[in-house]
Design an enzyme around this catalytic site. Sequence first.
Site, PDB file in Angstrom:
ATOM      1  N   SER A  54      21.607 -35.165 -22.583  1.00 15.79           N
ATOM      2  CA  SER A  54      20.340 -35.768 -22.194  1.00 15.79           C
ATOM      3  C   SER A  54      19.183 -34.815 -22.477  1.00 15.79           C
ATOM      4  CB  SER A  54      20.395 -36.180 -20.728  1.00 15.79           C
ATOM      5  OG  SER A  54      19.230 -36.885 -20.352  1.00 15.79           O
TER       6      SER A  54
ATOM      7  N   ASP B 235      13.389 -39.615 -22.892  1.00 16.99           N
ATOM      8  CA  ASP B 235      14.175 -38.387 -22.761  1.00 16.99           C
ATOM      9  C   ASP B 235      15.141 -38.238 -23.931  1.00 16.99           C
ATOM     10  OD1 ASP B 235      16.069 -40.326 -22.040  1.00 16.99           O
ATOM     11  OD2 ASP B 235      17.005 -39.036 -20.535  1.00 16.99           O
TER      12      ASP B 235
ATOM     13  N   ASP C 133      18.292 -38.581 -24.548  1.00 17.69           N
ATOM     14  CA  ASP C 133      19.296 -39.574 -24.947  1.00 17.69           C
ATOM     15  C   ASP C 133      18.817 -41.001 -24.720  1.00 17.69           C
ATOM     16  OD1 ASP C 133      19.498 -39.444 -22.153  1.00 17.69           O
ATOM     17  OD2 ASP C 133      21.642 -39.855 -22.145  1.00 17.69           O
TER      18      ASP C 133
ATOM     19  N   ASP D 203      17.726 -42.908 -22.220  1.00 15.39           N
ATOM     20  CA  ASP D 203      17.971 -43.832 -21.110  1.00 15.39           C
ATOM     21  C   ASP D 203      16.884 -43.783 -20.042  1.00 15.39           C
ATOM     22  OD1 ASP D 203      18.648 -41.406 -19.920  1.00 15.39           O
ATOM     23  OD2 ASP D 203      20.784 -41.871 -19.710  1.00 15.39           O
TER      24      ASP D 203
ATOM     25  N   GLU E 296      14.946 -45.572 -10.190  1.00 14.35           N
ATOM     26  CA  GLU E 296      15.191 -44.204  -9.755  1.00 14.35           C
ATOM     27  C   GLU E 296      13.998 -43.347 -10.161  1.00 14.35           C
ATOM     28  OE1 GLU E 296      18.772 -40.877  -9.897  1.00 14.35           O
ATOM     29  OE2 GLU E 296      18.596 -42.340 -11.511  1.00 14.35           O
TER      30      GLU E 296
ATOM     31  N   SER F 154      13.662 -40.473 -11.259  1.00 14.11           N
ATOM     32  CA  SER F 154      13.817 -39.706 -12.488  1.00 14.11           C
ATOM     33  C   SER F 154      13.465 -40.521 -13.726  1.00 14.11           C
ATOM     34  CB  SER F 154      15.257 -39.203 -12.617  1.00 14.11           C
ATOM     35  OG  SER F 154      16.141 -40.299 -12.740  1.00 14.11           O
TER      36      SER F 154
ATOM     37  N   HIS G 153      15.324 -43.438 -14.551  1.00  9.51           N
ATOM     38  CA  HIS G 153      16.415 -44.370 -14.841  1.00  9.51           C
ATOM     39  C   HIS G 153      16.090 -45.691 -14.154  1.00  9.51           C
ATOM     40  CE1 HIS G 153      19.434 -41.625 -16.605  1.00  9.51           C
ATOM     41  NE2 HIS G 153      18.991 -40.726 -15.765  1.00  9.51           N
TER      42      HIS G 153
END
Length: 498
Positions: free
Chosen positions: A122, A258, A260, A262, A343, A345, A347
């Site tokens: 990630s 980010d 990767d 997601d 979330e 962060s 996500h």
Amino acid sequence: MFPKPKPALLPNTYAYESEPMVKPTGFREYDARWLFGKEINLMGVQALGMGLGTLIAELGRPQEIVTGHDFRGYSASIKYALIGGLMASGCKVHDIGLAVTPMAYFAQFDLDVPCVAMVTASHNDNGWTGVKMGANRPLTFGPDEMNRLKEIVLGAEFKSGSGSYVFHENYPARYIADLTKHAKLKRKLKVVVACGNGTAGAFAPQVMEAIGCEVIPLDTELDHTFPKYNPNPEDMEMLHAIRDAVLEHKADLGLGFDGDGDRCGVVDNTGEEIFADKVGVMLARDMSAINANAQFVVDVKSTGLFATDPVLQAQGAKTEYWKTGHSYMKRRTNELNALAGFEKSGHFFFNAPPGRGYDDGLVSAIAICEMLDRAPGKSMSDLKNALPKTWSSPTMSPHCDDEKKYGVIDAVVKHFETAQKNGDTVAGQKIRDLVTVNGVRVTCEDGSWGLVRASSNKPELVVVVESPISEARMHDMFEAVNVVLRQHPEVGAYNQTI
């Protein structure tokens, strides 16, 4: 010490000069991450593949799995070592090549394959590697599966078999076609698309153009050395770069992906970053306006507005606070059949119609653009400013070794539990509420709160504070939390402070 697997258990796999090396702390709560060469080697990755294939069989799932890799210079070799182990355990492997993590999740549905193993670290610094795994789409592993995988790998409890391999040519085209199959935006949006030279740069600009955006690309060239900053939309360095580009080009918003792909971070038209939990409130307002009795799930790091926002209350929306972590959130969103999970962060988990329950930064970006499309005449900053005012910190991450961080958290939880029992004050006020489902979230009488938990994927703690009263009260909460943390010398410096 990691025991060397018996040669008879590793048929038809790659031969490496070194013995397998797998540091036990690389098995995290819901995925796996190591420093490549220092904490895991290729033989260890091969053993991980054997262990994963063995676990899949143990779980009673068909031994058929999707795999892909991010753009780090060593990720392809790690993926092929993992594939060798998976095949040796009897798995049929579907290789989709270079990919963002959500592309691998999409392939589980598109190819009708139950399991996934995506090679990525990630947004972690260059040098890290890892694998995100699942055996029941759209879910990924949680602590039970990860602990059992750790036991299998470290104990060399491998099942042998004879697997097979399929490579899917030009797979990204199928993923992009699925993302862009809906009607284009009615409103022409100028969007800065920032990828931090991570893997999302290969796909994000094309997707955003296809839905009707005018794209201003920022650091979209793939470069695994990450020459400017790590591709992490929570990192202020990346957010400030997006801010500068938004202001320079007079863009409607900036979107940061980010490493990767997601997660998605947001900067509004004035250049101000919007923390992901506030973006979640904005999306929840938009979605609950067109979906009656909408249910949402948010993590314990998120703003209190999900529970108190008058618009969400008037629209009948319900929100549950849950454990931080993409696997925990994914599972709870799935269990409740919630419209979406958010979330802090970044996500975000959208169930149908916009998504399939997994976290995809591009699905999130499209949802944000569609929200603006449904708000003619309003800017991103207008939607942000319509929220009740709160003062919240970025996610702060003081260093703490993996071997020590959970002990520190246990002590911090006990400290605040004792304070609550004794009627002690925190930041000058009594404790109104204490949530210990994931570290400790302590809320004072005026609604100001602070959270301390252990990071699930790095040797760090996680600290977040917020106040609905004032910036000064936010700082009071930070100081109250920080005083407790400074009692533990094993807690290092913060990556950033408020």
